[in-house]
Design a protein around this motif. Structure first.
Motif, PDB file in Angstrom:
ATOM      1  N   GLU A  36      11.111   3.111  -6.173  1.00  0.00           N
ATOM      2  CA  GLU A  36      11.249   2.055  -7.166  1.00  0.00           C
ATOM      3  C   GLU A  36      11.033   0.667  -6.581  1.00  0.00           C
ATOM      4  OE1 GLU A  36      10.363   3.690  -9.654  1.00  0.00           O
ATOM      5  OE2 GLU A  36      11.484   2.200 -10.805  1.00  0.00           O
ATOM      6  N   ILE A  38       8.870   0.122  -4.408  1.00  0.00           N
ATOM      7  CA  ILE A  38       7.420   0.046  -4.342  1.00  0.00           C
ATOM      8  C   ILE A  38       6.820  -0.140  -5.721  1.00  0.00           C
ATOM      9  CG2 ILE A  38       5.346   1.340  -3.722  1.00  0.00           C
ATOM     10  CD1 ILE A  38       6.986   2.632  -1.492  1.00  0.00           C
ATOM     11  N   ALA A  39       7.371   0.590  -6.692  1.00  0.00           N
ATOM     12  CA  ALA A  39       6.841   0.468  -8.049  1.00  0.00           C
ATOM     13  C   ALA A  39       7.015  -0.959  -8.556  1.00  0.00           C
ATOM     14  CB  ALA A  39       7.549   1.454  -8.982  1.00  0.00           C
ATOM     15  N   SER A  41       7.446  -3.684  -6.849  1.00  0.00           N
ATOM     16  CA  SER A  41       6.643  -4.714  -6.191  1.00  0.00           C
ATOM     17  C   SER A  41       5.163  -4.544  -6.496  1.00  0.00           C
ATOM     18  CB  SER A  41       6.949  -4.855  -4.692  1.00  0.00           C
ATOM     19  OG  SER A  41       6.735  -3.674  -4.025  1.00  0.00           O
ATOM     20  N   SER A  42       4.718  -3.325  -6.779  1.00  0.00           N
ATOM     21  CA  SER A  42       3.330  -3.150  -7.242  1.00  0.00           C
ATOM     22  C   SER A  42       3.120  -3.869  -8.562  1.00  0.00           C
ATOM     23  CB  SER A  42       3.026  -1.679  -7.521  1.00  0.00           C
ATOM     24  OG  SER A  42       2.749  -0.998  -6.361  1.00  0.00           O
TER      25      SER A  42
ATOM     26  N   MET B  86       3.401 -10.328  -0.887  1.00  0.00           N
ATOM     27  CA  MET B  86       3.909  -9.233  -1.717  1.00  0.00           C
ATOM     28  C   MET B  86       3.276  -7.918  -1.276  1.00  0.00           C
ATOM     29  SD  MET B  86       3.556 -10.436  -5.608  1.00  0.00           S
ATOM     30  CE  MET B  86       4.902 -11.139  -6.509  1.00  0.00           C
ATOM     31  N   GLN B  90       5.169  -4.790   0.556  1.00  0.00           N
ATOM     32  CA  GLN B  90       5.110  -3.505  -0.124  1.00  0.00           C
ATOM     33  C   GLN B  90       4.503  -2.434   0.780  1.00  0.00           C
ATOM     34  OE1 GLN B  90       2.968  -3.457  -3.815  1.00  0.00           O
ATOM     35  NE2 GLN B  90       2.739  -1.245  -3.651  1.00  0.00           N
ATOM     36  N   VAL B  93       7.242  -1.138   3.036  1.00  0.00           N
ATOM     37  CA  VAL B  93       8.128  -0.170   2.390  1.00  0.00           C
ATOM     38  C   VAL B  93       7.392   1.158   2.204  1.00  0.00           C
ATOM     39  CG1 VAL B  93       9.609   0.307   0.408  1.00  0.00           C
ATOM     40  CG2 VAL B  93       9.384  -2.031   1.238  1.00  0.00           C
ATOM     41  N   GLY B  94       6.123   1.062   1.849  1.00  0.00           N
ATOM     42  CA  GLY B  94       5.302   2.263   1.710  1.00  0.00           C
ATOM     43  C   GLY B  94       5.200   3.028   3.027  1.00  0.00           C
ATOM     44  N   GLN B  97       8.231   4.991   3.397  1.00  0.00           N
ATOM     45  CA  GLN B  97       8.177   6.191   2.563  1.00  0.00           C
ATOM     46  C   GLN B  97       7.362   7.300   3.246  1.00  0.00           C
ATOM     47  OE1 GLN B  97       6.108   5.467  -1.129  1.00  0.00           O
ATOM     48  NE2 GLN B  97       7.266   7.011  -2.246  1.00  0.00           N
TER      49      GLN B  97
ATOM     50  N   ASN C 134       4.857   9.427  -6.667  1.00  0.00           N
ATOM     51  CA  ASN C 134       4.994   8.034  -7.073  1.00  0.00           C
ATOM     52  C   ASN C 134       3.628   7.489  -7.460  1.00  0.00           C
ATOM     53  OD1 ASN C 134       5.797   5.443  -7.492  1.00  0.00           O
ATOM     54  ND2 ASN C 134       6.710   5.131  -5.491  1.00  0.00           N
ATOM     55  N   PHE C 136       2.857   4.654  -7.760  1.00  0.00           N
ATOM     56  CA  PHE C 136       2.609   3.430  -7.007  1.00  0.00           C
ATOM     57  C   PHE C 136       2.770   3.718  -5.521  1.00  0.00           C
ATOM     58  CE2 PHE C 136       4.148   2.058 -11.151  1.00  0.00           C
ATOM     59  CZ  PHE C 136       3.129   1.196 -11.527  1.00  0.00           C
ATOM     60  N   GLY C 137       1.690   3.607  -4.784  1.00  0.00           N
ATOM     61  CA  GLY C 137       1.748   3.849  -3.344  1.00  0.00           C
ATOM     62  C   GLY C 137       1.896   2.549  -2.589  1.00  0.00           C
ATOM     63  N   LEU C 140      -1.856  -1.305  -4.141  1.00  0.00           N
ATOM     64  CA  LEU C 140      -2.023  -1.204  -5.586  1.00  0.00           C
ATOM     65  C   LEU C 140      -2.893  -0.026  -5.991  1.00  0.00           C
ATOM     66  CD1 LEU C 140      -2.579  -4.900  -6.702  1.00  0.00           C
ATOM     67  CD2 LEU C 140      -0.495  -3.537  -6.790  1.00  0.00           C
TER      68      LEU C 140
END
Ligand SMILES: [Fe+2]
Ligand SMILES: [Fe+2]
Ligand SMILES: [Zn+2]
Lengths: 251, 328, 160
Positions: A36, A38-39, A41-42, B86, B90, B93-94, B97, C134, C136-137, C140
């Protein structure tokens, strides 16, 4: 074409995207699970990108450059709907806001992809494809959490009731409504609102959430004309903190 | 991003005695030949344990590392910077994951790993326990901390464990984009106003000591490091990594007209190695053991996030749809 | 301007410019170059994969630098006239993505709902026993999947 009408439309859309993008980005590092983070911030990146594309059209119409527009105006010069500026609060509120707002946004860009104002139609055509992921994300989560545990259902219900008046504020009537419709630039807020209500009903019906009757909800208007809550100015101050150290400097 | 200041658990002498010598020999021969070890292959218990520890620390470093820069997303000056930052945060964080999921292939769940992060049992890169006071601190991280991380990660990508190496290959490609972004930010500060130049010089002064700590203290050559290097878990000594970093980036920092706050820093042209004031390893130990300027804050943020998100994760355990569940 | 420059030459040079985050994929194969023309100047039109793509400026500069290396000045314009979709990635590009460990996007025209997204083909074992984890990886343009066969996560270049 009516330039003033187009500018009003562009400003409110761009400001919405920028402010909600800013809020979404505050979830980076704090999400209930990494996915979430990641979602959100995307989606934040997408939204800020969309706002830039819209400010760029405004710039082409003679307004100032995007950085100046975004980073130097005060709260009363912003046209975003109040829904977008409210603090993130807990995840349930952020999710519900994301669902209510992005449902409207996706429909708006879909409508605008047929706009007679070509620069906007081009951007809208591109953006609507990206928004599929936003609405898919929102719908999946609302359906999941809106039918899972007592706590999750209770939280979503509460946030839904809190957010709905503000969500209706998205469709605050514009003084240019009839011009926009006449010139086939945009079908108008009223038409959008009707489509939006249907979509919202459709998703909520697949959950254990309860949607109050529309006529019982009083829309919160004002954002479109610069009347904001106490939350917007601090957000803008934070956003421009570095930029304003020296607005003439290149960063 | 990730530093080599990771701690490998001391190896107890009996940890290898229980292993089947034939399987062990075969395992070592495969690594020797440059083959990758895959999740379902046989591996010594010690290998599994050390790998979990390393990948887990790496994953934690990515998500904790997102915090000091993350707080600048809302303040980044201008669209270009805002969007790039941003995206960068991101990415980090990815990376977390992807790395948690690589560690999970070895049998430890992400939940256990996050629990161990919060209760202090497992570590993350020490450098993220320092604060970002200004935009320039954030730029320092984007450029130089990421640069340090790349030195480490490029080396680790040649290691022996398949899922980790594959994740690292893609991560490195993204990191090099971060590096470009960070470098640009610093170039703009360097060629900007006096205020901007001062901002970066001050950030450099603050961050140089932790940057030198980043690669960890000199390795004592011991049985432990020898085994880990033979198994291609550890891919180079901490000093080698530090030297490589200095080699690549000190000239670039100087080129921009900044001063590095170490009067003894110079390259010995005979040995080809950099000489510098010995970093304060007592401070390093103090910080890694929890007593740095931001340790409490970083873990507190993580703890609060976990706490506030509990109801969400509980609601996901009554699954209707699969894709919103955490990896594996 | 050098007299010998041709559109073909420029395309050939553009082949050298890679996606900043995916070093095996050229911008041409990614499909973001939408037009090349030679008038008073060499003009290249490109379009971003995502409106908020933070790499677009870097790509622009890379194009200019690469052409300069070949002695050619060029101007790059970013437009939405021909919007990018994942279908713009060439077959060669898709193969390169797969080899690199990223699942190429499925045909975008087939992507009408979640069903299509449920089973991507794992770039390692080519099986479809996979789950979307997910949408969203890390960037984008990517989604994250899990391969039940390899027991490993992988990223997919998502259909847009
Ligand atoms: Fe990273
Ligand atoms: Fe990075
Ligand atoms: Zn597979």
């Amino acid at each position: 074409m009516n330039q003033e009408a187009i500018k009003e439309l562009l400003y409110k859309m761009a400001d919405d995207q920028l402010i909600l993008g800013h809020r979404n980005s505050e979830w980076t590092g704090f999400g209930p699970l990494l996915e979430e983070d990641i979602a959100f911030s995307s989606m934040a990146q997408d939204k800020v990108g969309h706002s830039l594309a819209l400010y760029t059209i405004l710039n082409d119409l003679g307004e100032q450059d995007p950085d100046t527009i975004a980073f130097t105006r005060n709260a009363d010069q912003f046209h975003n709907t109040v829904l977008t500026e409210l603090p993130n609060a807990e995840y349930d509120f952020s999710l519900i806001r994301h669902f209510l707002y992005d449902t409207a946004e996706a429909l708006r860009f879909e409508m605008l992809s047929h706009s007679s104002f070509e620069p906007l139609a081009l951007v809208a055509t591109k953006v609507r494809g990206e928004l599929r992921y936003h609405t898919m994300h929102a719908n999946t989560w609302v359906k999941q959490l809106g039918a899972a545990t007592e706590e999750s259902i209770g939280r979503l219900q509460q946030s839904l009731e809190l957010a709905l008046p503000y969500a209706l504020g998205i469709f605050e009537p514009s003084p240019y409504e009839s011009d926009l419709i006449k010139e086939a630039i945009f079908e108008g807020e009223k038409a959008l609102e009707e489509k939006w209500k249907k979509k919202v009903e459709e998703v909520i019906a697949q959950t254990q959430l309860h949607l109050p009757k529309w006529e019982t909800i009083a829309p919160h208007y004002g954002g479109r004309t610069g009347k904001h809550t106490e939350y917007l100015q601090p957000l803008l101050d934070e956003m421009s903190e570095v930029f304003k150290i020296d607005p003439t400097a290149e960063w | 991003m990730y530093g080599g200041g990771n701690t490998f658990e001391g190896i107890k002498s009996d940890e290898l005695t229980g292993e089947d010598p034939i399987k062990l020999a075969e395992f070592e021969a495969r690594i020797e030949r440059g083959e990758k070890i895959e999740p379902s292959d046989w591996m010594p218990k010690l290998y599994r344990k050390q790998l979990i520890r390393m990948i887990e620390q790496h994953a934690h470093s990515e998500i904790i590392g997102a915090l000091p820069e993350g707080t600048w997303i809302t303040r980044a000056p201008g669209f270009k910077r805002k969007m790039a930052l941003m995206a960068k945060v991101q990415d980090e964080v990815g990376h977390g994951q992807l790395l948690y999921s690589a560690a999970e292939t070895l049998g430890k769940s992400r939940e256990e790993m996050i629990d161990d992060l919060i209760n202090g049992k497992s570590k993350y890169s020490n450098i993220f326990n320092y604060p970002t006071f200004t935009w320039a601190d954030c730029c320092f991280i984007s450029w130089l901390v990421d640069a340090g991380a790349i030195v480490n990660q490029l080396a680790n990508a040649k290691g022996s464990y398949g899922p980790y190496c594959r994740a690292l290959d893609r991560i490195c490609a993204e990191e090099s984009f971060h590096l470009k972004y960070g470098h640009h930010c610093v170039i703009y500060l360097a060629s900007g106003t006096q205020t901007q130049r001062d901002m970066f010089q001050e950030a450099l002064n603050r961050w140089w000591p932790p940057m030198m700590h980043f690669f960890g203290p000199s390795d004592k050559i011991s049985v432990h490091t020898e085994i880990l290097m033979k198994w291609k878990v550890k891919m180079g000594t901490n000093d080698d990594m530090r030297n490589q970093f200095l080699d690549m980036y000190v000239p670039k920092i100087w080129e921009l007209g900044f001063t590095i706050p170490d009067p003894n820093l110079k390259k010995n042209t005979e040995t080809g190695r950099w000489e510098y004031t010995e970093p304060d390893w007592e401070e390093f130990k103090r910080v890694i053991n929890g007593d740095g300027p931001c340790n409490k804050e970083r873990l507190e943020v993580r703890r609060i996030a976990e706490e506030r998100g509990r109801w969400v994760r509980e609601a996901l355990r009554t699954p209707k749809t699969a894709y919103v569940t955490p990896l594996a | 301007m050098a007299e010998t420059v041709t559109i073909e030459k420029i395309y050939q040079w553009l082949e050298e410019v890679k996606d900043p985050e995916i070093p095996v994929l050229s911008l041409l194969d990614l499909g973001v170059i939408t037009n090349v023309s030679i008038g008073d100047k060499v003009k290249i039109e490109m379009t971003p994969t995502f409106v908020g793509c933070p790499a677009i400026d870097y790509m622009k500069n890379d194009i200019v630098d690469t052409l300069k290396k070949h002695g050619q000045e060029a101007e790059v314009e970013v437009t939405f006239r021909k919007p990018w979709s994942s279908d713009c990635i060439s077959e060669k590009g898709k193969a390169a993505l797969k080899k690199y460990g990223l699942a190429p996007p499925p045909d975008n025209k087939l992507f009408t709902d979640l069903e299509i997204l449920e089973n991507a083909e794992c770039p390692r074992c080519s099986q479809t026993n996979t789950e979307l984890k997910n949408p969203f990886g890390p960037t984008l343009c990517r989604a994250i999947y899990y391969c039940n066969n390899c027991k490993e996560a992988f990223e997919q270049f998502k259909p847009v």
